[in-house]
Design an enzyme around this catalytic site. Sequence first.
Site, PDB file in Angstrom:
ATOM      1  N   GLU A 118       0.859  -1.195   0.000  1.00  0.00           N
ATOM      2  CA  GLU A 118       0.000   0.000   0.000  1.00  0.00           C
ATOM      3  C   GLU A 118       0.890   1.237   0.000  1.00  0.00           C
ATOM      4  O   GLU A 118       2.082   1.146   0.321  1.00  0.00           O
ATOM      5  CB  GLU A 118      -0.893   0.004   1.252  1.00  0.00           C
ATOM      6  CG  GLU A 118      -1.831  -1.171   1.295  1.00  0.00           C
ATOM      7  CD  GLU A 118      -2.828  -1.096   2.442  1.00  0.00           C
ATOM      8  OE1 GLU A 118      -2.843  -0.072   3.172  1.00  0.00           O
ATOM      9  OE2 GLU A 118      -3.588  -2.061   2.598  1.00  0.00           O
ATOM     10  N   SER A 123       7.742  -2.197   2.886  1.00  0.00           N
ATOM     11  CA  SER A 123       8.522  -3.215   3.610  1.00  0.00           C
ATOM     12  C   SER A 123       7.827  -3.604   4.910  1.00  0.00           C
ATOM     13  O   SER A 123       7.893  -4.753   5.338  1.00  0.00           O
ATOM     14  CB  SER A 123       9.916  -2.673   3.932  1.00  0.00           C
ATOM     15  OG  SER A 123      10.586  -2.321   2.756  1.00  0.00           O
ATOM     16  N   THR A 149       1.537  -5.754  -9.751  1.00  0.00           N
ATOM     17  CA  THR A 149       1.900  -6.342 -11.043  1.00  0.00           C
ATOM     18  C   THR A 149       0.674  -7.014 -11.659  1.00  0.00           C
ATOM     19  O   THR A 149      -0.057  -7.730 -10.959  1.00  0.00           O
ATOM     20  CB  THR A 149       3.051  -7.353 -10.861  1.00  0.00           C
ATOM     21  OG1 THR A 149       4.167  -6.660 -10.313  1.00  0.00           O
ATOM     22  CG2 THR A 149       3.453  -7.995 -12.187  1.00  0.00           C
ATOM     23  N   ARG A 259      34.914  -6.157 -30.464  1.00  0.00           N
ATOM     24  CA  ARG A 259      35.281  -4.740 -30.459  1.00  0.00           C
ATOM     25  C   ARG A 259      36.812  -4.588 -30.387  1.00  0.00           C
ATOM     26  O   ARG A 259      37.453  -5.110 -29.458  1.00  0.00           O
ATOM     27  CB  ARG A 259      34.638  -4.057 -29.245  1.00  0.00           C
ATOM     28  CG  ARG A 259      35.035  -2.626 -29.041  1.00  0.00           C
ATOM     29  CD  ARG A 259      34.424  -1.723 -30.088  1.00  0.00           C
ATOM     30  NE  ARG A 259      34.693  -0.314 -29.825  1.00  0.00           N
ATOM     31  CZ  ARG A 259      34.461   0.645 -30.705  1.00  0.00           C
ATOM     32  NH1 ARG A 259      33.970   0.357 -31.903  1.00  0.00           N
ATOM     33  NH2 ARG A 259      34.717   1.904 -30.390  1.00  0.00           N
ATOM     34  N   GLN A 270      43.431  -6.833 -19.946  1.00  0.00           N
ATOM     35  CA  GLN A 270      43.160  -7.575 -18.708  1.00  0.00           C
ATOM     36  C   GLN A 270      42.016  -6.959 -17.890  1.00  0.00           C
ATOM     37  O   GLN A 270      41.254  -7.679 -17.234  1.00  0.00           O
ATOM     38  CB  GLN A 270      44.429  -7.651 -17.863  1.00  0.00           C
ATOM     39  CG  GLN A 270      44.345  -8.730 -16.808  1.00  0.00           C
ATOM     40  CD  GLN A 270      45.590  -8.801 -15.960  1.00  0.00           C
ATOM     41  OE1 GLN A 270      46.037  -7.790 -15.404  1.00  0.00           O
ATOM     42  NE2 GLN A 270      46.158  -9.990 -15.849  1.00  0.00           N
ATOM     43  N   GLU A 354       9.349  -7.912  -3.973  1.00  0.00           N
ATOM     44  CA  GLU A 354       9.362  -9.165  -3.179  1.00  0.00           C
ATOM     45  C   GLU A 354      10.416  -9.114  -2.071  1.00  0.00           C
ATOM     46  O   GLU A 354      11.108 -10.087  -1.808  1.00  0.00           O
ATOM     47  CB  GLU A 354       9.538 -10.377  -4.094  1.00  0.00           C
ATOM     48  CG  GLU A 354       8.332 -10.530  -5.008  1.00  0.00           C
ATOM     49  CD  GLU A 354       8.049 -11.941  -5.429  1.00  0.00           C
ATOM     50  OE1 GLU A 354       8.381 -12.879  -4.691  1.00  0.00           O
ATOM     51  OE2 GLU A 354       7.466 -12.092  -6.508  1.00  0.00           O
TER      52      GLU A 354
HETATM   53  C1  LIG Z   1       7.484  -2.689 -10.526  1.00  0.00           C
HETATM   54  C2  LIG Z   1       6.978  -3.102  -9.187  1.00  0.00           C
HETATM   55  C3  LIG Z   1       6.169  -4.208  -9.061  1.00  0.00           C
HETATM   56  C4  LIG Z   1       5.649  -4.583  -7.819  1.00  0.00           C
HETATM   57  N1  LIG Z   1       4.755  -5.617  -7.737  1.00  0.00           N
HETATM   58  C5  LIG Z   1       4.093  -5.820  -6.559  1.00  0.00           C
HETATM   59  C6  LIG Z   1       2.986  -6.733  -6.492  1.00  0.00           C
HETATM   60  O1  LIG Z   1       2.618  -7.394  -7.488  1.00  0.00           O
HETATM   61  N2  LIG Z   1       2.332  -6.860  -5.316  1.00  0.00           N
HETATM   62  C7  LIG Z   1       2.679  -6.160  -4.202  1.00  0.00           C
HETATM   63  O2  LIG Z   1       2.028  -6.325  -3.173  1.00  0.00           O
HETATM   64  N3  LIG Z   1       3.735  -5.299  -4.234  1.00  0.00           N
HETATM   65  C8  LIG Z   1       4.431  -5.102  -5.381  1.00  0.00           C
HETATM   66  N4  LIG Z   1       5.481  -4.190  -5.431  1.00  0.00           N
HETATM   67  C9  LIG Z   1       5.831  -3.461  -4.232  1.00  0.00           C
HETATM   68  C10 LIG Z   1       7.219  -3.826  -3.676  1.00  0.00           C
HETATM   69  O3  LIG Z   1       7.188  -5.118  -3.125  1.00  0.00           O
HETATM   70  C11 LIG Z   1       7.605  -2.721  -2.686  1.00  0.00           C
HETATM   71  O4  LIG Z   1       7.907  -1.576  -3.456  1.00  0.00           O
HETATM   72  C12 LIG Z   1       8.763  -3.123  -1.806  1.00  0.00           C
HETATM   73  O5  LIG Z   1       8.373  -4.108  -0.903  1.00  0.00           O
HETATM   74  C13 LIG Z   1       9.332  -1.946  -1.019  1.00  0.00           C
HETATM   75  O6  LIG Z   1       8.330  -1.188  -0.399  1.00  0.00           O
HETATM   76  P1  LIG Z   1       8.333   0.409  -0.582  1.00  0.00           P
HETATM   77  O7  LIG Z   1       8.406   0.670  -2.043  1.00  0.00           O
HETATM   78  O8  LIG Z   1       7.189   0.960   0.167  1.00  0.00           O
HETATM   79  O9  LIG Z   1       9.690   0.881   0.058  1.00  0.00           O
HETATM   80  P2  LIG Z   1       9.942   1.191   1.624  1.00  0.00           P
HETATM   81  O10 LIG Z   1       9.486   0.047   2.453  1.00  0.00           O
HETATM   82  O11 LIG Z   1       9.421   2.543   1.926  1.00  0.00           O
HETATM   83  O12 LIG Z   1      11.531   1.203   1.645  1.00  0.00           O
HETATM   84  C14 LIG Z   1      12.311   2.344   1.256  1.00  0.00           C
HETATM   85  C15 LIG Z   1      13.772   2.008   1.505  1.00  0.00           C
HETATM   86  O13 LIG Z   1      13.980   1.788   2.911  1.00  0.00           O
HETATM   87  C16 LIG Z   1      14.555   0.507   3.110  1.00  0.00           C
HETATM   88  N5  LIG Z   1      14.044  -0.057   4.358  1.00  0.00           N
HETATM   89  C17 LIG Z   1      12.754  -0.142   4.781  1.00  0.00           C
HETATM   90  N6  LIG Z   1      12.688  -0.732   5.976  1.00  0.00           N
HETATM   91  C18 LIG Z   1      13.962  -1.024   6.340  1.00  0.00           C
HETATM   92  C19 LIG Z   1      14.572  -1.642   7.466  1.00  0.00           C
HETATM   93  N7  LIG Z   1      13.829  -2.118   8.486  1.00  0.00           N
HETATM   94  N8  LIG Z   1      15.897  -1.786   7.485  1.00  0.00           N
HETATM   95  C20 LIG Z   1      16.650  -1.345   6.467  1.00  0.00           C
HETATM   96  N9  LIG Z   1      16.159  -0.751   5.358  1.00  0.00           N
HETATM   97  C21 LIG Z   1      14.830  -0.601   5.307  1.00  0.00           C
HETATM   98  C22 LIG Z   1      14.143  -0.315   1.894  1.00  0.00           C
HETATM   99  O14 LIG Z   1      15.025  -1.404   1.676  1.00  0.00           O
HETATM  100  C23 LIG Z   1      14.229   0.736   0.803  1.00  0.00           C
HETATM  101  O15 LIG Z   1      15.547   0.883   0.374  1.00  0.00           O
HETATM  102  C24 LIG Z   1       6.029  -3.844  -6.660  1.00  0.00           C
HETATM  103  C25 LIG Z   1       6.894  -2.747  -6.787  1.00  0.00           C
HETATM  104  C26 LIG Z   1       7.337  -2.353  -8.016  1.00  0.00           C
HETATM  105  C27 LIG Z   1       8.209  -1.115  -8.111  1.00  0.00           C
END
Ligand SMILES: Cc1cc2nc3c(=O)[nH]c(=O)nc-3n(C[C@H](O)[C@H](O)[C@H](O)COP(=O)(O)OP(=O)(O)OC[C@H]3O[C@@H](n4cnc5c(N)ncnc54)[C@H](O)[C@@H]3O)c2cc1C
Length: 382
Positions: A118, A123, A149, A259, A270, A354
């Site tokens: 959401e 995360s 997705t 190339r 190397q 994921e």
């Molecule tokens: C192209 C695409 C397809 C997707 N498909 C799906 C889908 O089909 N279904 C679905 O449910 N979701 C889907 N997602 C969502 C995806 O799983 C989330 O974007 C992901 O889990 C991260 O959540 P967030 O984007 O809110 O980032 P955030 O959770 O806000 O994280 C931001 C940053 O903080 C870091 N972070 C957060 N918490 C911690 C912690 N405790 N310790 C250290 N670092 C932390 C993260 O690693 C990241 O670098 C998709 C996302 C994209 C971009």
Amino acid sequence: MIDGMPPQLTDTQREVQALAREIAEREVAPRAAIAALAETGLLGLTIPEEYGGPGLDYLSGCLIEEELGWGCSGIGTSLMCNGLATAPVLLGASDEVKKEFLGRLTEEPKLASFCLTEPDAGSDVSGMRTTAVKKGDSYVINGTKCFITNGSHADWYTVYAKTDKEAGHRGISAFVVPRELDGVTVDKKEDKLGQRASDTAMISFSDVEIPAGYLIGEENKGFKLAMMTLDRTRPGVAAMAVGIANAAFEFARDYAKERVQFGVPIAMHQAIQFMIADMATKVEASRLLVWKSAVELDQGKRNTLISSHAKRFAADTAMEVTVDAVQVYGGYGFIKEYPVEKLMRDAKIMQLYEGTSQIQRLVIAREVLMPRRVEEPAAAAA
Ligand SMILES: Cc1cc2nc3c(=O)[nH]c(=O)nc-3n(C[C@H](O)[C@H](O)[C@H](O)COP(=O)(O)OP(=O)(O)OC[C@H]3O[C@@H](n4cnc5c(N)ncnc54)[C@H](O)[C@@H]3O)c2cc1C
């Protein structure tokens, strides 16, 4: 698989691998066509035969994912997403729900989506705001899911929602929500850096009423179901990352031999050789982790640690190898006419969805520092 040894592929697994490479070469790379996958039965890989699927083992699934990742990981993601949506159903849904919704995917080439993320809960899914409220023999679902997705094209969704708002991750439940119901809307299609062949959308659920029987497993056990699902799907995501990295490696290797600069193929320098050597090692090591994580699933073992190793290492490898492949190509690597810039853009998502690479490290640290004493029983179907 003997601990630490790579598995020997069976004849069937080798045939599946060759078929997937053939399709990746012929159909996916040039035209990115999902219909071709459906025709050859490569959608819904792990759906058991009793529900009309091919019922492939996880290792075979990974062989396919790698080859599709080699061709176009955007298409690979669309394909894999059916596995993500169906895994919780296979793990916990009633037989009737399995028959209906898995059947929908196997009778026709249809897609399904997994709706966990959401806008304010990525995360940390415990912060999700989507709710499911019991009303007689129904649940009423309200909320918005983002980055889904296949969201615009899905026939049905696996949706995670709070059934107990005060209980954090212990208040989450999972449901099957058919697309055709009133109140389901596709709000926004995302414009992405990479994997542009895959659809990513925001989906809203507004007073969507579903039969109570569409609850997957038990109320408030959805978080565990989601984690068990990701254990099962991470080997496939990691396999796709291996495919991206392998494609970048193969292109860079071949380009380096052709190339010529300073009177010799650049492969004679190397600095280039070492980059190619490191790419080869990383691809090989990632593949072995992927295979091990899949084989553990096929053996019915809990694979949380190894699947996080595989996902983290293969995703980071895909990013590193594709960046290096652009370097081997020099300025041509930056030009869209050449294949490696796409691979570099596609690779980035592997470190994000994921479970980000940071979240994988959290899982690995927890498993290494506080290993479980009692083995979780192997899950039933998936
Ligand atoms: C192209 C695409 C397809 C997707 N498909 C799906 C889908 O089909 N279904 C679905 O449910 N979701 C889907 N997602 C969502 C995806 O799983 C989330 O974007 C992901 O889990 C991260 O959540 P967030 O984007 O809110 O980032 P955030 O959770 O806000 O994280 C931001 C940053 O903080 C870091 N972070 C957060 N918490 C911690 C912690 N405790 N310790 C250290 N670092 C932390 C993260 O690693 C990241 O670098 C998709 C996302 C994209 C971009």
